[in-house]
Enzyme design. Structure first.
Site, PDB file in Angstrom:
ATOM      1  CG  HIS A 106      -1.924   1.126   1.210  1.00  9.31           C
ATOM      2  ND1 HIS A 106      -3.249   0.932   0.892  1.00  9.31           N
ATOM      3  CD2 HIS A 106      -1.792   2.451   1.461  1.00  9.31           C
ATOM      4  CE1 HIS A 106      -3.892   2.085   0.960  1.00  9.31           C
ATOM      5  NE2 HIS A 106      -3.016   3.032   1.299  1.00  9.31           N
ATOM      6  CG  HIS A 137      -1.065   6.961  -1.863  1.00  9.67           C
ATOM      7  ND1 HIS A 137      -2.258   7.105  -2.538  1.00  9.67           N
ATOM      8  CD2 HIS A 137      -1.347   6.291  -0.720  1.00  9.67           C
ATOM      9  CE1 HIS A 137      -3.233   6.555  -1.830  1.00  9.67           C
ATOM     10  NE2 HIS A 137      -2.702   6.041  -0.717  1.00  9.67           N
ATOM     11  CD  GLN A 192      -6.945  10.835  -2.247  1.00 12.10           C
ATOM     12  OE1 GLN A 192      -5.781  10.481  -2.267  1.00 12.10           O
ATOM     13  NE2 GLN A 192      -7.746  10.607  -1.214  1.00 12.10           N
ATOM     14  CG  HIS A 247      -7.529   4.202   0.379  1.00 10.81           C
ATOM     15  ND1 HIS A 247      -6.997   3.632  -0.760  1.00 10.81           N
ATOM     16  CD2 HIS A 247      -6.558   5.029   0.880  1.00 10.81           C
ATOM     17  CE1 HIS A 247      -5.764   4.097  -0.933  1.00 10.81           C
ATOM     18  NE2 HIS A 247      -5.475   4.937   0.044  1.00 10.81           N
ATOM     19  CD  GLU A 265      -6.756   6.752   5.613  1.00 14.62           C
ATOM     20  OE1 GLU A 265      -5.651   7.221   5.960  1.00 14.62           O
ATOM     21  OE2 GLU A 265      -7.111   6.683   4.419  1.00 14.62           O
ATOM     22  CG  ASP A 272      -0.800   5.390   3.279  1.00 19.34           C
ATOM     23  OD1 ASP A 272      -1.043   5.505   2.067  1.00 19.34           O
ATOM     24  OD2 ASP A 272      -1.596   5.761   4.157  1.00 19.34           O
ATOM     25  CD1 TRP A 293      -3.352  12.669   3.467  1.00 23.84           C
ATOM     26  CD2 TRP A 293      -2.086  12.386   1.633  1.00 23.84           C
ATOM     27  NE1 TRP A 293      -4.144  12.876   2.364  1.00 23.84           N
ATOM     28  CE2 TRP A 293      -3.402  12.713   1.229  1.00 23.84           C
ATOM     29  CE3 TRP A 293      -1.120  12.160   0.648  1.00 23.84           C
ATOM     30  CZ2 TRP A 293      -3.768  12.823  -0.108  1.00 23.84           C
ATOM     31  CZ3 TRP A 293      -1.485  12.271  -0.678  1.00 23.84           C
ATOM     32  CH2 TRP A 293      -2.792  12.599  -1.057  1.00 23.84           C
TER      33      TRP A 293
END
Length: 429
Positions: free
Chosen positions: A57, A59, A152, A210, A213, A309, A315
């Site tokens: 996982h 991005h 997203q 996702h 979360e 992630d 983030w």
């Protein structure tokens, strides 16, 4: 004659002092002592040799974009999403490719050779998809990169979200993603999961969502995901990532939920670093940390693997492509400090993640791919404690990265001249 022999290696299952012979890109022998020669030899000297690390996982389209166009002041998930929304119109294919390749260089040096990256499909330009498809091709000789079509801003919430996701899949992205808790309503989230699982079933693709979360215990999309997985016959091909709402759910409901997830053979992907950074932001004290119920999920037989992630993006301002850092944090947050616990955590960074990603030929057995990492630690327990240097990274039987061991020199009267943390501080048996 072997192409490469790694001698005197300790193996993740606890065997010590074994030789590993590699030929034609595969593991050809694992023996106590291989008598023949090789084109190249590595003396592991009683250090751990492991299959490469896997990150199920990530991005990659956002990686290394920290501070663009500004910093996340609140540190929340929602501000991170808003920041990414500001940056997204400014993205160019060349810049995306350059940042992703830089990250892949770092990943190789850390022994991370398998990555699943979500690719934001909310911008109809799909420049992110174009860029990461190119990256996937360019790194294929040394990194297996899987791509998830990830809306997203929401499958229904984003303008052209439905069409953009289908177009991304048509371009060659190979996994269906979603974010039901970010849709406008709970019902839209439920409907998005029904649609996304149907698309995956029709196209013969895996699913990676996702899911929940959030700190909201009433965010229960994982229940729908498990039910739709069973409905469409997708058992074993579906991953629920994050699942942080399970941290806040009442135990009675979870006692029903976990068996349903097990029936659906859901692959669970907590992301310890980012989960504990972003969750509980509305709490004062006591303050929730937000990581899902790792111990209970493992005990129920679900396949649990850990993701990184984010690395230096809107983030998460930290990160280093080090999956042992992820496991190290998981030990603390899940309170899994026992010996057997740590072995399970290491498996979640390797064999469990390989299962989540559906990798073929992965492992440390004769006939598996000749992909290995030599670490400056004696065993998996010490690897998680020390987060040690990756001395050698081997892909298809060839060394693709090498690092000098971390040795500290001391200038103290009556004390040792040097310290090797991977040797000098190993606990007694």
């Amino acid at each position: 004659m072997f192409d490469l022999i790694i001698r005197n290696a300790n193996l993740p299952d606890g065997r010590q002092g074994w030789d590993i012979g590699l030929s034609d890109g595969k593991i050809a022998a694992i023996e106590k002592s291989i008598a023949t020669d090789a084109g190249e030899e590595i003396d592991a000297s009683g250090r751990l040799v492991s299959p490469p690390f896997c990150d199920p996982h990530f991005h990659m389209d956002a990686t290394l974009s920290l501070g663009m166009p500004r910093m996340n002041v609140s540190g929340t998930l929602l501000e991170g999403i808003a920041l990414w929304g500001e940056l997204r119109p400014l993205l160019t294919k060349d810049a995306l490719v350059e940042r992703a390749l830089r990250y892949c260089d770092l990943a190789v040096s850390q022994g991370l050779l398998y990555i699943r990256s979500h690719v934001d499909t909310s911008d109809p330009r799909l420049v992110t998809a174009e860029a990461l498809i190119e990256v996937r091709e360019r790194v294929e000789p040394y990194i297996t990169l899987q791509l998830v079509a990830f809306p997203q801003d929401g499958y229904y919430r984003a303008p052209e979200g439905e069409k953009s996701l289908e177009r991304a899949l048509d371009m060659g992205i190979d996994i269906v993603g979603g974010i039901p808790h970010f849709e406008r309503t709970m019902d839209d989230g439920r409907r998005s999961l029904e649609a996304l699982c149907r698309i995956a079933a029709e196209r013969g693709l895996p699913v990676d969502i996702h899911c929940d979360e959030t700190d909201d215990p009433m965010s229960r999309h994982i229940e729908t995901l498990a039910a739709e997985t069973i409905r469409y016959g997708l058992q074993g091909r579906v991953a629920g990532s994050h699942l942080t709402s399970m941290h806040s759910m009442d135990n009675y409901y979870v006692s029903k939920l976990i068996p349903l997830m097990a029936e659906a053979e859901i692959n669970v992907i907590p992301n310890p670093l980012i989960n504990i950074m972003l969750q509980g932001r509305h709490d004062t004290y006591p303050k929730r940390r937000g990581m899902t119920r790792v111990r209970e999920l493992m005990a129920a037989g679900l396949n649990v693997s850990f993701g990184q992630d984010c690395t230096m993006d809107p983030w998460y301002s930290m990160g280093s492509a080090d999956m042992l850092e992820v496991g190290h944090m998981a030990i603390h947050v899940a309170q899994m400090g026992g010996i057997e616990d740590k072995k399970k955590i290491f498996e979640a960074l390797t064999v469990n993640s390989a299962k989540t990603m559906g990798l073929e030929g992965y492992g440390l057995e004769v006939g598996c791919n000749g992909d290995l990492v030599v670490l400056q630690a004696a065993d998996v327990i010490e690897a998680l404690r020390l987060k040690p240097t990756r001395l050698y990274v081997v892909k298809s039987g060839k060394v693709i990265s090498r690092s000098q061991p971390r040795i500290g020199e001391l200038f103290l009267e009556g004390r040792p001249a040097s310290i090797d943390p991977g040797r000098d501080y190993v606990p007694a048996p």
